[in-house]
Design a protein around this motif. Structure first.
Motif, PDB file in Angstrom:
ATOM      1  N   SER A 132     -13.185   1.856  -1.981  1.00 23.26           N
ATOM      2  CA  SER A 132     -12.285   1.988  -3.118  1.00 23.26           C
ATOM      3  C   SER A 132     -11.986   0.602  -3.661  1.00 23.26           C
ATOM      4  O   SER A 132     -12.169  -0.407  -2.956  1.00 23.26           O
TER       5      SER A 132
ATOM      6  N   TYR B 261      -1.551  -1.292  -3.961  1.00 23.83           N
ATOM      7  CA  TYR B 261      -2.634  -0.333  -3.760  1.00 23.83           C
ATOM      8  C   TYR B 261      -2.074   1.084  -3.727  1.00 23.83           C
ATOM      9  O   TYR B 261      -1.061   1.360  -3.066  1.00 23.83           O
ATOM     10  N   ALA B 262      -2.742   1.981  -4.419  1.00 20.73           N
ATOM     11  CA  ALA B 262      -2.347   3.393  -4.422  1.00 20.73           C
ATOM     12  C   ALA B 262      -2.980   4.095  -3.227  1.00 20.73           C
ATOM     13  O   ALA B 262      -4.202   4.069  -3.050  1.00 20.73           O
TER      14      ALA B 262
ATOM     15  N   GLU C   2      -6.580   1.369  -7.683  1.00 24.28           N
ATOM     16  CA  GLU C   2      -6.779   2.709  -7.138  1.00 24.28           C
ATOM     17  C   GLU C   2      -7.292   2.599  -5.707  1.00 24.28           C
ATOM     18  O   GLU C   2      -8.092   1.717  -5.391  1.00 24.28           O
TER      19      GLU C   2
ATOM     20  N   ALA D 281      -2.749  -3.926  -9.744  1.00 27.03           N
ATOM     21  CA  ALA D 281      -2.623  -2.587  -9.152  1.00 27.03           C
ATOM     22  C   ALA D 281      -4.013  -1.967  -9.068  1.00 27.03           C
ATOM     23  O   ALA D 281      -4.795  -2.041 -10.023  1.00 27.03           O
TER      24      ALA D 281
ATOM     25  N   LYS E 189       2.268   1.915 -12.119  1.00 23.29           N
ATOM     26  CA  LYS E 189       2.325   1.274 -13.431  1.00 23.29           C
ATOM     27  C   LYS E 189       3.631   1.589 -14.141  1.00 23.29           C
ATOM     28  O   LYS E 189       4.210   0.723 -14.817  1.00 23.29           O
TER      29      LYS E 189
ATOM     30  N   SER F  80      -0.161   8.430  -7.802  1.00 20.82           N
ATOM     31  CA  SER F  80       0.543   7.255  -7.303  1.00 20.82           C
ATOM     32  C   SER F  80       0.172   6.010  -8.097  1.00 20.82           C
ATOM     33  O   SER F  80       1.029   5.166  -8.391  1.00 20.82           O
ATOM     34  N   TYR F  81      -1.088   5.895  -8.448  1.00 22.51           N
ATOM     35  CA  TYR F  81      -1.538   4.755  -9.254  1.00 22.51           C
ATOM     36  C   TYR F  81      -0.812   4.725 -10.596  1.00 22.51           C
ATOM     37  O   TYR F  81      -0.335   3.664 -11.036  1.00 22.51           O
ATOM     38  N   GLU F  82      -0.671   5.877 -11.226  1.00 21.70           N
ATOM     39  CA  GLU F  82       0.047   5.933 -12.504  1.00 21.70           C
ATOM     40  C   GLU F  82       1.528   5.637 -12.311  1.00 21.70           C
ATOM     41  O   GLU F  82       2.157   4.972 -13.146  1.00 21.70           O
TER      42      GLU F  82
ATOM     43  N   ALA G 297      -9.091  -0.657  -3.996  1.00 21.87           N
ATOM     44  CA  ALA G 297      -8.041  -1.224  -3.146  1.00 21.87           C
ATOM     45  C   ALA G 297      -8.620  -1.806  -1.871  1.00 21.87           C
ATOM     46  O   ALA G 297      -8.282  -2.936  -1.473  1.00 21.87           O
TER      47      ALA G 297
ATOM     48  N   LEU H 267      -4.263   9.183  -7.355  1.00 20.50           N
ATOM     49  CA  LEU H 267      -4.289   8.896  -8.795  1.00 20.50           C
ATOM     50  C   LEU H 267      -2.892   8.998  -9.402  1.00 20.50           C
ATOM     51  O   LEU H 267      -2.507   8.189 -10.255  1.00 20.50           O
TER      52      LEU H 267
ATOM     53  N   ASP I 192       0.873  -1.177   0.000  1.00 22.59           N
ATOM     54  CA  ASP I 192       0.000   0.000   0.000  1.00 22.59           C
ATOM     55  C   ASP I 192       0.909   1.226   0.000  1.00 22.59           C
ATOM     56  O   ASP I 192       1.614   1.481   0.978  1.00 22.59           O
TER      57      ASP I 192
END
Length: 303
Positions: free
Chosen positions: A106, A50-51, A91, A89, A74, A69-71, A108, A67, A21
Motif C-alpha cells: 500500500s 496512514y489510513a 491510503e 496522508a 483529510k 478513514s483516508y477521507e 502507507a 478508504l 496509523d
C-alpha cells in the motif's frame, strides 16, 4: 536485554518525529487522537498519517473502512487548519495480512518502509498505531531493517490480567500484531483493564469544548450524537482510547501514565497471550492518569 532497545523504550524527551496509523472513520477517539497530535507541535513533528483498514458496522469491508478513514483524515486536517499535511496522508492496506510473512502492499506501507530508513536507533521515528497494525507490519516485512529505527506505540489488546485479547485492533489482524511484537521496539497500551479509564462525559463536552472552535464542535457533537444512539437516554461516559497512544510521546516524568518493561507477550490466534521470559523487552503501560491527560487534551484542543 538490548541497551539500544531499552533506550528507545523510554518516554521521549524533547521534540520527536512521528507518524500516525489510524482507522479514523471507525470511532471518534481516533479523531480526538489525531487532533491532539496536530495540536502538540511543541513536542511532536507529524510527518505522515496512514489510513488503517477496519471492518464493522461503519464499513462494508476492510478496504471500505480504510478508504473512509483516508477521507476522514483529510476532513480533520482541514478542520484543524493543517491542510499542509494532506500530501502526507496515505491510503493504507485494503486487507489484513494473509500470514506472518506476506506484506500487504500500500502507499502507507511503502512510505513507512522508506521513511523509517532515514532514521536511526539513536534518533528513531515514532510510529503511533491506533487501529489494526497491518500497515506497520507490512512495512516491517517490506524492509526488516527499519525495526532498529522505529518505536511502535500501539493501542491494542487487553491487559495481561484480562481473560482474553479479543480487542478490536488486535483481533482484526492477529498476524500483524505477532509481526510487530517480534520485530520492533513496542510500547503497548492495553485497552480493557488500563486505557478504559480514560473517559469523557456529555457535561464535560458541553463545558470544555462546545463553542470553542469548528474542530471542537465537530469532536464534541460527533461524540454526543453517537452516545445518544447507543445509550438511548441512559447515563453514559465515552472512552476516548486512542488519545493515550499519542500521549506516550508527551509522557516525560510519567506525567500521563505509568509503565514497566516486560518480555513481549505473544498474541495467539485464539485470542489469548502466551508468555516467554526469553522474549525481547516491551514497554507495557499499566496505568493512565486520567485527569492530568484530560487537562492537557482540553488545553491543546481549545488553545
Amino acid at each position: 536485554m538490548s541497551d539500544t532497545i531499552l533506550s528507545r523504550l523510554r518516554a521521549p524527551q524533547g521534540v520527536v518525529d512521528a507518524v500516525l496509523d489510524t482507522d479514523t472513520f471507525n470511532e471518534i477517539d481516533d479523531q480526538f487522537a489525531l487532533s491532539y497530535m496536530l495540536r502538540s507541535t511543541e513536542r511532536i513533528n507529524t510527518r505522515a498519517i496512514y489510513a488503517a483498514p477496519f471492518f464493522n458496522e461503519n464499513s462494508s469491508s476492510p478496504e471500505d473502512g480504510m478508504l473512509k478513514s483516508y477521507e476522514e483524515i483529510k476532513t480533520l486536517l482541514k478542520l484543524a487548519n493543517r491542510e499542509d499535511l494532506i500530501p502526507c496522508a496515505f491510503e493504507g492496506s485494503r486487507r489484513y495480512l494473509p500470514d506472518e510473512k506476506t506484506p500487504v502492499d500500500s502507499p502507507a506501507a511503502r512510505d513507512l518502509a522508506a521513511r523509517a530508513a532515514e532514521y536511526s536507533p539513536e534518533h528513531p521515528l515514532y510510529v503511533v498505531g491506533i487501529g489494526a497494525i497491518t500497515n506497520v507490519a507490512s512495512a516491517l516485512l517490506l524492509n526488516p531493517a527499519i525495526a532498529e529505527n522505529i518505536v511502535v506505540v500501539w493501542l491494542g489488546g487487553h491487559s495481561l490480567e484480562w481473560p482474553d485479547t479479543n480487542e478490536f485492533n488486535m483481533m482484526q489482524d492477529v498476524a500483524a500484531a505477532r509481526v510487530v511484537f517480534s520485530g520492533a521496539a513496542v510500547v503497548q497500551l492495553p485497552c480493557m483493564g488500563v486505557v478504559d479509564r480514560f473517559t469523557l462525559t456529555e457535561p464535560e463536552l458541553h463545558y470544555w469544548l462546545l463553542g470553542k472552535s469548528a474542530l471542537c464542535d465537530h469532536l464534541a457533537n460527533a461524540t454526543i450524537e453517537a452516545a445518544h444512539r447507543y445509550a438511548k437516554g441512559k447515563p453514559w461516559s465515552r472512552v476516548i482510547w486512542d488519545v493515550t497512544a499519542v500521549a506516550w510521546l508527551l509522557n516525560d516524568n510519567d506525567r500521563f501514565m505509568n509503565s514497566r518493561i516486560i518480555p513481549a507477550p505473544i498474541p495467539q490466534y485464539d485470542h489469548h497471550y502466551s508468555l516467554d521470559p526469553r522474549r525481547a523487552p516491551l514497554r507495557y503501560v499499566w496505568n493512565i492518569k486520567r485527569d492530568a491527560l484530560m487537562a492537557d487534551l482540553i488545553a491543546k484542543l481549545t488553545k
